[in-house]
Motif scaffolding. Sequence first.
Motif, PDB file in Angstrom:
ATOM      1  N   TRP A 263      -3.282   0.873  -5.705  1.00 50.24           N
ATOM      2  CA  TRP A 263      -3.103   2.342  -4.973  1.00 50.24           C
ATOM      3  C   TRP A 263      -2.519   3.279  -5.925  1.00 50.24           C
ATOM      4  O   TRP A 263      -1.417   2.646  -6.708  1.00 50.24           O
ATOM      5  CB  TRP A 263      -2.239   2.207  -3.693  1.00 50.24           C
TER       6      TRP A 263
ATOM      7  N   ASP B  24      -1.230   7.382  -6.612  1.00 45.46           N
ATOM      8  CA  ASP B  24      -1.073   8.541  -5.920  1.00 45.46           C
ATOM      9  C   ASP B  24      -0.910   9.617  -7.110  1.00 45.46           C
ATOM     10  O   ASP B  24       0.092   9.437  -8.142  1.00 45.46           O
ATOM     11  CB  ASP B  24       0.162   8.829  -5.004  1.00 45.46           C
TER      12      ASP B  24
ATOM     13  N   VAL C 176      -3.299   6.789   0.671  1.00 43.82           N
ATOM     14  CA  VAL C 176      -3.970   6.475  -0.464  1.00 43.82           C
ATOM     15  C   VAL C 176      -4.997   5.408  -0.292  1.00 43.82           C
ATOM     16  O   VAL C 176      -4.309   4.411   0.006  1.00 43.82           O
ATOM     17  CB  VAL C 176      -3.011   6.389  -1.760  1.00 43.82           C
ATOM     18  N   GLU C 177      -5.989   5.571  -0.837  1.00 40.13           N
ATOM     19  CA  GLU C 177      -7.048   4.241  -0.539  1.00 40.13           C
ATOM     20  C   GLU C 177      -6.951   3.562  -1.802  1.00 40.13           C
ATOM     21  O   GLU C 177      -7.062   4.084  -3.066  1.00 40.13           O
ATOM     22  CB  GLU C 177      -8.367   5.114  -0.394  1.00 40.13           C
ATOM     23  N   GLY C 178      -6.861   2.193  -1.719  1.00 33.87           N
ATOM     24  CA  GLY C 178      -6.775   1.495  -2.812  1.00 33.87           C
ATOM     25  C   GLY C 178      -8.260   0.898  -3.302  1.00 33.87           C
ATOM     26  O   GLY C 178      -8.929   1.049  -2.499  1.00 33.87           O
TER      27      GLY C 178
ATOM     28  N   THR D  11      -9.542   3.485  -9.798  1.00 30.30           N
ATOM     29  CA  THR D  11      -8.950   4.174  -9.041  1.00 30.30           C
ATOM     30  C   THR D  11      -8.659   5.706  -9.295  1.00 30.30           C
ATOM     31  O   THR D  11      -9.093   6.756  -8.642  1.00 30.30           O
ATOM     32  CB  THR D  11      -7.362   3.553  -8.336  1.00 30.30           C
TER      33      THR D  11
ATOM     34  N   PRO E 208       0.863  -1.273  -0.030  1.00 26.84           N
ATOM     35  CA  PRO E 208      -0.093   0.037   0.069  1.00 26.84           C
ATOM     36  C   PRO E 208       0.783   1.405   0.033  1.00 26.84           C
ATOM     37  O   PRO E 208       1.991   1.185   0.546  1.00 26.84           O
ATOM     38  CB  PRO E 208      -0.795   0.014   1.212  1.00 26.84           C
TER      39      PRO E 208
END
Length: 140
Positions: A45, A47, A28-30, A135, A24
């Motif tokens: 994930w 960014d 940051v949300e996956g 994402t 991860p």
Amino acid sequence: MRLPETVAKQIIADHQRRPRHTGPLEGVEGITLDNPGCGDQVTVWADVQGGRITGLTFSGKGCAISQSSASLMTVALTGKTLPEAQALTGQFRAMVMGDAEGTPDLGDLLALAGVSRLHARRKCALLPWQALEQTLHRKA
């Protein structure tokens, strides 16, 4: 364009055994996706800073195709602008689906060109890319 079969197999095996950009990203949300047909699972994930993918990682379990595709994706797209990443994603999808030949722009992703002949494996190769798309869509 296709890589010689032995080279393609070496690239796939290398990325399966030694995946790049795993785990991860902090803060940051996956997005996790599953392929229930074969049991593959991947979490991606991403960014994005200033319209550029500054970090891209994954974690998962499953077949060599899904895991190497995820690893190859992180290598190919990290540092790309969102339009560049979208263009490369479109080229990769077209190659895997058998709608277009791979181009030199795909680099080591060409190792997965043979998946286009294996209908059941197409979903394996595309699973991490679908997670990435979700994402990025969520960030937009």
